[in-house]
Design an enzyme around this catalytic site. Structure first.
Site, PDB file in Angstrom:
ATOM      1  N   HIS A  76      36.254  18.345  36.813  1.00 44.85           N
ATOM      2  CA  HIS A  76      35.057  19.213  36.835  1.00 44.85           C
ATOM      3  C   HIS A  76      35.273  20.420  37.755  1.00 44.85           C
ATOM      4  O   HIS A  76      34.307  20.976  38.284  1.00 44.85           O
ATOM      5  CB  HIS A  76      33.808  18.456  37.290  1.00 44.85           C
ATOM      6  CG  HIS A  76      33.630  17.135  36.625  1.00 44.85           C
ATOM      7  ND1 HIS A  76      32.873  16.975  35.483  1.00 44.85           N
ATOM      8  CD2 HIS A  76      34.135  15.909  36.923  1.00 44.85           C
ATOM      9  CE1 HIS A  76      32.900  15.701  35.112  1.00 44.85           C
ATOM     10  NE2 HIS A  76      33.680  15.032  35.961  1.00 44.85           N
ATOM     11  N   SER A  82      43.852  48.518  38.913  1.00 44.82           N
ATOM     12  CA  SER A  82      42.604  49.065  38.409  1.00 44.82           C
ATOM     13  C   SER A  82      42.634  50.575  38.607  1.00 44.82           C
ATOM     14  O   SER A  82      43.183  51.065  39.592  1.00 44.82           O
ATOM     15  CB  SER A  82      41.435  48.453  39.183  1.00 44.82           C
ATOM     16  OG  SER A  82      40.333  49.335  39.202  1.00 44.82           O
ATOM     17  N   LYS A 135      43.045  46.421  43.766  1.00 45.64           N
ATOM     18  CA  LYS A 135      43.152  45.384  42.728  1.00 45.64           C
ATOM     19  C   LYS A 135      44.565  45.137  42.224  1.00 45.64           C
ATOM     20  O   LYS A 135      45.341  46.065  42.036  1.00 45.64           O
ATOM     21  CB  LYS A 135      42.267  45.754  41.521  1.00 45.64           C
ATOM     22  CG  LYS A 135      40.784  45.644  41.749  1.00 45.64           C
ATOM     23  CD  LYS A 135      40.307  44.255  42.180  1.00 45.64           C
ATOM     24  CE  LYS A 135      40.400  43.249  41.067  1.00 45.64           C
ATOM     25  NZ  LYS A 135      39.361  43.410  40.066  1.00 45.64           N
ATOM     26  N   GLU A 195      45.695  36.764  31.277  1.00 39.69           N
ATOM     27  CA  GLU A 195      44.396  37.028  30.625  1.00 39.69           C
ATOM     28  C   GLU A 195      44.581  37.383  29.160  1.00 39.69           C
ATOM     29  O   GLU A 195      43.834  36.941  28.286  1.00 39.69           O
ATOM     30  CB  GLU A 195      43.666  38.167  31.348  1.00 39.69           C
ATOM     31  CG  GLU A 195      43.041  37.744  32.667  1.00 39.69           C
ATOM     32  CD  GLU A 195      42.495  38.924  33.458  1.00 39.69           C
ATOM     33  OE1 GLU A 195      41.572  38.716  34.238  1.00 39.69           O
ATOM     34  OE2 GLU A 195      43.004  40.057  33.309  1.00 39.69           O
TER      35      GLU A 195
END
Ligand code: ARG
Length: 469
Positions: free
Chosen positions: A162, A283, A289, A296
């Site tokens: 979980h 970014s 970043k 992804e």
């Protein structure tokens, strides 16, 4: 691609007027089925050789056809082949060019053959080649994972259920879970290959052929294990495409899960790993970043596979026997599934050795969340308490620890004994992460020693799979 209308469509005989340009464009597949060209040529060579063996064409005719097909192959490889959309598909483009090069004899190649058994053969040859390449790529990926697992066999980290801290595990063990998923993918591909490796050629358009052909010759030349048993099934069956895409979808789902973990682990909140700069991007606005774009994208690309699977299943559903033009829609989902999975597997193989594992952070993350609670309960059981009671007693210890903002190892023996008199000094041995992983040293357990032997076993299994091929 040329769109210059050519009047010489092979099926022109029955038609009085030309196809509308829009219809021509709509029905054509050459823009994408050109991918099948090498397999189409391979299949045609085998077909011509079989026709000669069966004395349906003579030796010279066969020679001319083979030579013509070879020069077409060269033209295609050199980018000189003039594909024409008005010739609809890869098959008619190649056949038309053959007639241009070798003349009338070229028109004999299509004897005892239909585009229906031809395309099914091409697609199976393509799928078989891709299955083999994918198995090699996936095996390479497993080797990379195993290499990292061996390095991290002793690195203790929290295992989650979980996404909550559950029990300590080793990073090596976690990585080998990925290896198992991909091993199953390889097994699935090998299984799917058996049903791909059946020759449809000789089925004609649907009912077979009036010529005395020998399908076993063609099968042998093309290294098909069997010839199809029913011509109607053979020209319409695309189960192998569904199975192949479905198998690749599962592979991409595995990749997506692995990538999800890489993304979570590289976040500031977890800070378990650092992916090297070459595999990240920045970014345009936020200077600080460093984003895990590669994992992804792989996670995102799994959607394409699922889309392809739904597409091919929908294409097949409701098709009456035998061939229908719907089947032309089988190619793009298949090609896309293959290209996407290959690319993703290759880039993952390159990325995995470029992951820095932050061992200290993994260890620090085990400090919260009462990660050894199960081990305490197991300890009580070994001392004679039933598991249910031990579970409850340990739960009470955890509750007390939460209330007093303490860690379990900070409790005095007296405090443990206030909860149960079963506790003695030996509880402090149980409260060791090292001991918690070492003790789980059975097959499939997380102990470093077990991770090392599991790595050896995986390498052996891979070798065996390779030998069987
Ligand atoms: N381009 C077609 C396909 O991809 C080839 C088979 C065409 N057969 C036919 N009867 N129209 O399926």
């Amino acid at each position: 691609m040329s769109t210059e209308p050519k009047k010489n469509k092979p099926w022109k005989g029955r038609f009085q007027s030309n196809t509308e340009p829009m219809v021509e464009e709509f029905t054509a597949s050459v823009t994408f089925d050109r991918t099948l060209a090498p397999y189409d040529i391979l299949g045609s060579k085998a077909h011509a050789t079989m026709l000669k063996e069966c004395k349906i064409i003579n030796g010279q005719e066969c020679k001319d056809i083979l030579a013509g097909l070879e020069s077409i192959e060269e033209e295609i490889n050199n980018g000189q082949f003039a594909w024409n959309i008005s010739l609809e598909d890869v098959h008619m483009n190649i056949e038309n060019r053959l007639v241009e090069i070798i003349g009338e004899t070229g028109k004999k190649l299509h004897t005892a053959r239909s585009r229906n058994d031809q395309v099914a053969t091409d697609l199976r040859l393509y799928a078989r080649t891709q299955v083999d390449e994918l198995i090699t790529i996936l095996a390479n990926l497993i080797h990379k994972i195993v290499a990292l697992a061996e390095k991290e066999a002793f690195s203790i980290m929290p295992g989650f259920t979980h996404l909550q801290v559950a029990q300590p595990v080793t990073m090596g063990h976690h990585l080998l879970a990925w290896a198992e998923m991909i091993l199953r993918d390889i097994e699935r591909l090998r299984d799917c290959r058996k049903r791909i490796n059946v020759l449809p050629l000789g089925s004609g358009a649907l009912a077979g052929t009036t010529f005395k052909i020998d399908r076993k010759i063609t099968a042998k030349l093309l290294e098909f294990e069997h010839v199809s048993e029913n011509s109607m099934d053979a020209v319409s069956d695309r189960d192998f495409v569904i199975e192949f895409i479905s198998s690749l979808t599962l592979t991409m789902i595995h990749f997506s899960r692995m990538c999800e973990e890489l993304i979570i682990w590289s976040s500031q909140q977890f800070n378990f790993i650092e992916i090297s700069d070459e595999y990240c991007t920045g970014s345009s606005m936020m200077p600080q970043k460093k984003n895990p774009d590669v994992p992804e994208l792989i996670r995102g690309k799994s959607g394409r596979l699922l889309g392809s699977l739904v597409a091919i299943m929908t294409i097949m559903k409701s098709q009456p026997l035998c061939y229908n033009k719907d089947n032309q829609e089988d190619k793009e989902p298949l090609f896309d599934a293959v290209v996407t999975t290959k690319q993703s597997a290759q880039i993952l193989s390159n990325l995995i050795p470029r992951i820095e594992i932050k061992r200290q952070n993994l260890l620090d993350a085990t400090k919260d969340g009462f990660i050894l609670a199960t081990d305490i309960a197991d300890h009580l059981v070994r001392k004679g308490t039933s598991f249910r009671d031990a579970h409850e007693l340990t739960g009470r210890i955890v509750r007390k620890a939460i209330k007093e903002s303490k860690k379990l190892e900070e409790f005095t023996l007296k405090e443990f004994q206030d909860i149960s008199t079963v506790f003695d000094e030996s509880i402090y041995q149980v409260l060791s992460l090292q001991q918690a992983v070492n003790i789980r040293n059975h097959i499939g357990g997380t102990a470093p020693s077990e991770v090392i032997s599991a790595c050896t076993r995986i390498k052996k299994r891979l070798k065996k799979l390779n030998e069987k091929k």
